[in-house]
Write a protein that holds these residues in place. Structure first.
Motif, PDB file in Angstrom:
ATOM      1  N   GLU A 111       0.808  -1.220   0.000  1.00 27.99           N
ATOM      2  CA  GLU A 111       0.000   0.000   0.000  1.00 27.99           C
ATOM      3  C   GLU A 111       0.838   1.266   0.000  1.00 27.99           C
ATOM      4  O   GLU A 111       0.477   2.259  -0.625  1.00 27.99           O
ATOM      5  CB  GLU A 111      -0.943  -0.004   1.202  1.00 27.99           C
ATOM      6  CG  GLU A 111      -1.990  -1.092   1.149  1.00 27.99           C
ATOM      7  CD  GLU A 111      -2.786  -1.207   2.437  1.00 27.99           C
ATOM      8  OE1 GLU A 111      -2.805  -0.249   3.230  1.00 27.99           O
ATOM      9  OE2 GLU A 111      -3.384  -2.272   2.643  1.00 27.99           O
ATOM     10  N   LEU A 112       1.959   1.267   0.688  1.00 31.11           N
ATOM     11  CA  LEU A 112       2.775   2.473   0.787  1.00 31.11           C
ATOM     12  C   LEU A 112       3.308   2.895  -0.578  1.00 31.11           C
ATOM     13  O   LEU A 112       3.363   4.082  -0.882  1.00 31.11           O
ATOM     14  CB  LEU A 112       3.924   2.267   1.771  1.00 31.11           C
ATOM     15  CG  LEU A 112       4.711   3.518   2.137  1.00 31.11           C
ATOM     16  CD1 LEU A 112       3.812   4.570   2.787  1.00 31.11           C
ATOM     17  CD2 LEU A 112       5.865   3.161   3.054  1.00 31.11           C
ATOM     18  N   ALA A 113       3.677   1.937  -1.412  1.00 27.79           N
ATOM     19  CA  ALA A 113       4.190   2.253  -2.748  1.00 27.79           C
ATOM     20  C   ALA A 113       3.112   2.902  -3.610  1.00 27.79           C
ATOM     21  O   ALA A 113       3.414   3.708  -4.487  1.00 27.79           O
ATOM     22  CB  ALA A 113       4.720   1.000  -3.428  1.00 27.79           C
ATOM     23  N   GLY A 114       1.863   2.557  -3.380  1.00 27.44           N
ATOM     24  CA  GLY A 114       0.762   3.109  -4.152  1.00 27.44           C
ATOM     25  C   GLY A 114       0.167   4.380  -3.584  1.00 27.44           C
ATOM     26  O   GLY A 114      -0.794   4.920  -4.122  1.00 27.44           O
ATOM     27  N   ASP A 115       0.729   4.871  -2.502  1.00 21.84           N
ATOM     28  CA  ASP A 115       0.282   6.106  -1.880  1.00 21.84           C
ATOM     29  C   ASP A 115       1.175   7.241  -2.374  1.00 21.84           C
ATOM     30  O   ASP A 115       2.400   7.133  -2.289  1.00 21.84           O
ATOM     31  CB  ASP A 115       0.377   5.976  -0.360  1.00 21.84           C
ATOM     32  CG  ASP A 115       0.030   7.266   0.339  1.00 21.84           C
ATOM     33  OD1 ASP A 115      -1.168   7.583   0.406  1.00 21.84           O
ATOM     34  OD2 ASP A 115       0.957   7.959   0.790  1.00 21.84           O
ATOM     35  N   PRO A 116       0.624   8.327  -2.919  1.00 23.32           N
ATOM     36  CA  PRO A 116       1.465   9.394  -3.459  1.00 23.32           C
ATOM     37  C   PRO A 116       2.500   9.931  -2.467  1.00 23.32           C
ATOM     38  O   PRO A 116       3.676  10.090  -2.815  1.00 23.32           O
ATOM     39  CB  PRO A 116       0.461  10.475  -3.851  1.00 23.32           C
ATOM     40  CG  PRO A 116      -0.795   9.728  -4.145  1.00 23.32           C
ATOM     41  CD  PRO A 116      -0.809   8.602  -3.149  1.00 23.32           C
ATOM     42  N   GLY A 117       2.105  10.190  -1.240  1.00 19.88           N
ATOM     43  CA  GLY A 117       3.059  10.675  -0.244  1.00 19.88           C
ATOM     44  C   GLY A 117       4.093   9.615   0.105  1.00 19.88           C
ATOM     45  O   GLY A 117       5.287   9.907   0.243  1.00 19.88           O
ATOM     46  N   GLY A 118       3.646   8.396   0.252  1.00 19.17           N
ATOM     47  CA  GLY A 118       4.565   7.302   0.528  1.00 19.17           C
ATOM     48  C   GLY A 118       5.573   7.121  -0.592  1.00 19.17           C
ATOM     49  O   GLY A 118       6.759   6.885  -0.346  1.00 19.17           O
ATOM     50  N   ALA A 119       5.109   7.247  -1.820  1.00 20.32           N
ATOM     51  CA  ALA A 119       6.007   7.104  -2.970  1.00 20.32           C
ATOM     52  C   ALA A 119       7.091   8.174  -2.958  1.00 20.32           C
ATOM     53  O   ALA A 119       8.242   7.911  -3.328  1.00 20.32           O
ATOM     54  CB  ALA A 119       5.202   7.159  -4.269  1.00 20.32           C
ATOM     55  N   VAL A 120       6.745   9.380  -2.521  1.00 22.88           N
ATOM     56  CA  VAL A 120       7.740  10.459  -2.428  1.00 22.88           C
ATOM     57  C   VAL A 120       8.824  10.073  -1.420  1.00 22.88           C
ATOM     58  O   VAL A 120      10.025  10.236  -1.687  1.00 22.88           O
ATOM     59  CB  VAL A 120       7.065  11.797  -2.060  1.00 22.88           C
ATOM     60  CG1 VAL A 120       8.096  12.857  -1.710  1.00 22.88           C
ATOM     61  CG2 VAL A 120       6.165  12.275  -3.197  1.00 22.88           C
TER      62      VAL A 120
END
Length: 189
Positions: A111-120
Motif C-alpha cells: 500500500e505504501l508504494a501506491g500512496d502518493p506521499g509514501g512514494a515520495v
C-alpha cells in the motif's frame, strides 16, 4: 525469508535446477534472484542477504504488520496498523541503504508504494521499483513528477526525526497540499 540458511538453501536449489536444465541440453540464463524482506528478522540480516542475491524487495504490508505486531485484518486492532509509523519508515530506509551500499536494486510492493506521499518518501530513500495496483499509478506518477529529488530528500529528513506516525501523516498531508496535490491526502490537515 527470515535467515541466511534459507537464502543459501534456496540459491543452491535454484542453481542446481539451472545446471540440470543445461545438462539436458536446454539453453537459458539464470534469472535475477532476489529476497523479499517481509519480516523483522530479515531487516537485521539484510546486508548478508544483499551480498548473496541480485536484488531486494520489501513487502511493506507484511513488514508493517509484523513490525507493529498488529493484524491489519483484525478489526479490533487494525486501527493500530500505520504504514507511516516511525519504526516502519526507519526500517524501509535502512533496507534501502543496505541495497545501495551493496550495489543492488531495491523494490517495494504494498500500500505504501501506491500512496502518493509514501512514494515520495520511497523515492528519497532510493527505491528503484514501486509495485502497486494499476489504479494507483496516475496518482503516484503525478506526485513523483511534481516533486524534485531534493524536495523528497528534505521531506524524508524531516520525518526521520519525528516520533509519532500521526505527525508524519500530517506532515505528508501538508507536503502534498503545498505541492498542489491536496486531493491525495487521506485526512484533513
Amino acid at each position: 525469508v527470515s535467515n541466511i540458511p534459507e537464502v543459501d538453501e534456496a540459491l543452491e536449489l535454484i542453481r542446481r535446477a539451472h545446471r540440470e536444465l543445461l545438462q539436458e541440453g536446454l539453453e537459458g540464463r539464470l534469472p535475477p534472484i532476489g529476497v523479499m524482506v517481509e519480516v523483522p528478522a530479515a531487516i537485521g540480516q539484510a546486508t548478508a542477504m544483499a551480498r548473496r542475491v541480485d536484488f531486494l524487495s520489501v513487502g511493506s504490508n507484511d513488514l508493517t504488520q509484523y513490525l507493529l505486531a498488529v493484524d491489519r485484518n483484525n478489526p479490533q486492532v487494525a486501527a493500530l496498523y500505520h504504514s507511516l509509523h516511525p519504526s516502519v519508515i526507519h526500517a524501509l530506509d535502512y533496507v534501502a541503504s543496505v541495497s545501495k551500499a551493496e550495489g543492488i536494486p531495491i523494490g517495494i510492493c504494498g500500500e505504501l508504494a501506491g500512496d502518493p506521499g509514501g512514494a515520495v518518501l520511497l523515492l528519497a530513500m532510493g527505491y528503484d521499483v514501486l509495485s502497486m495496483n494499476a489504479t494507483s499509478l496516475p496518482k503516484v506518477k503525478k506526485a513523483l513528477c511534481n516533486v524534485s529529488l531534493e524536495e523528497a530528500t528534505a521531506l524524508l529528513d524531516e520525518v526521520m526525526v519525528m516520533s509519532h506516525g500521526a505527525d508524519i501523516a500530517r506532515r505528508m498531508d501538508a507536503f502534498l497540499t503545498d505541492h498542489g496535490m491536496e486531493k491525495f491526502i487521506h485526512s484533513p490537515v
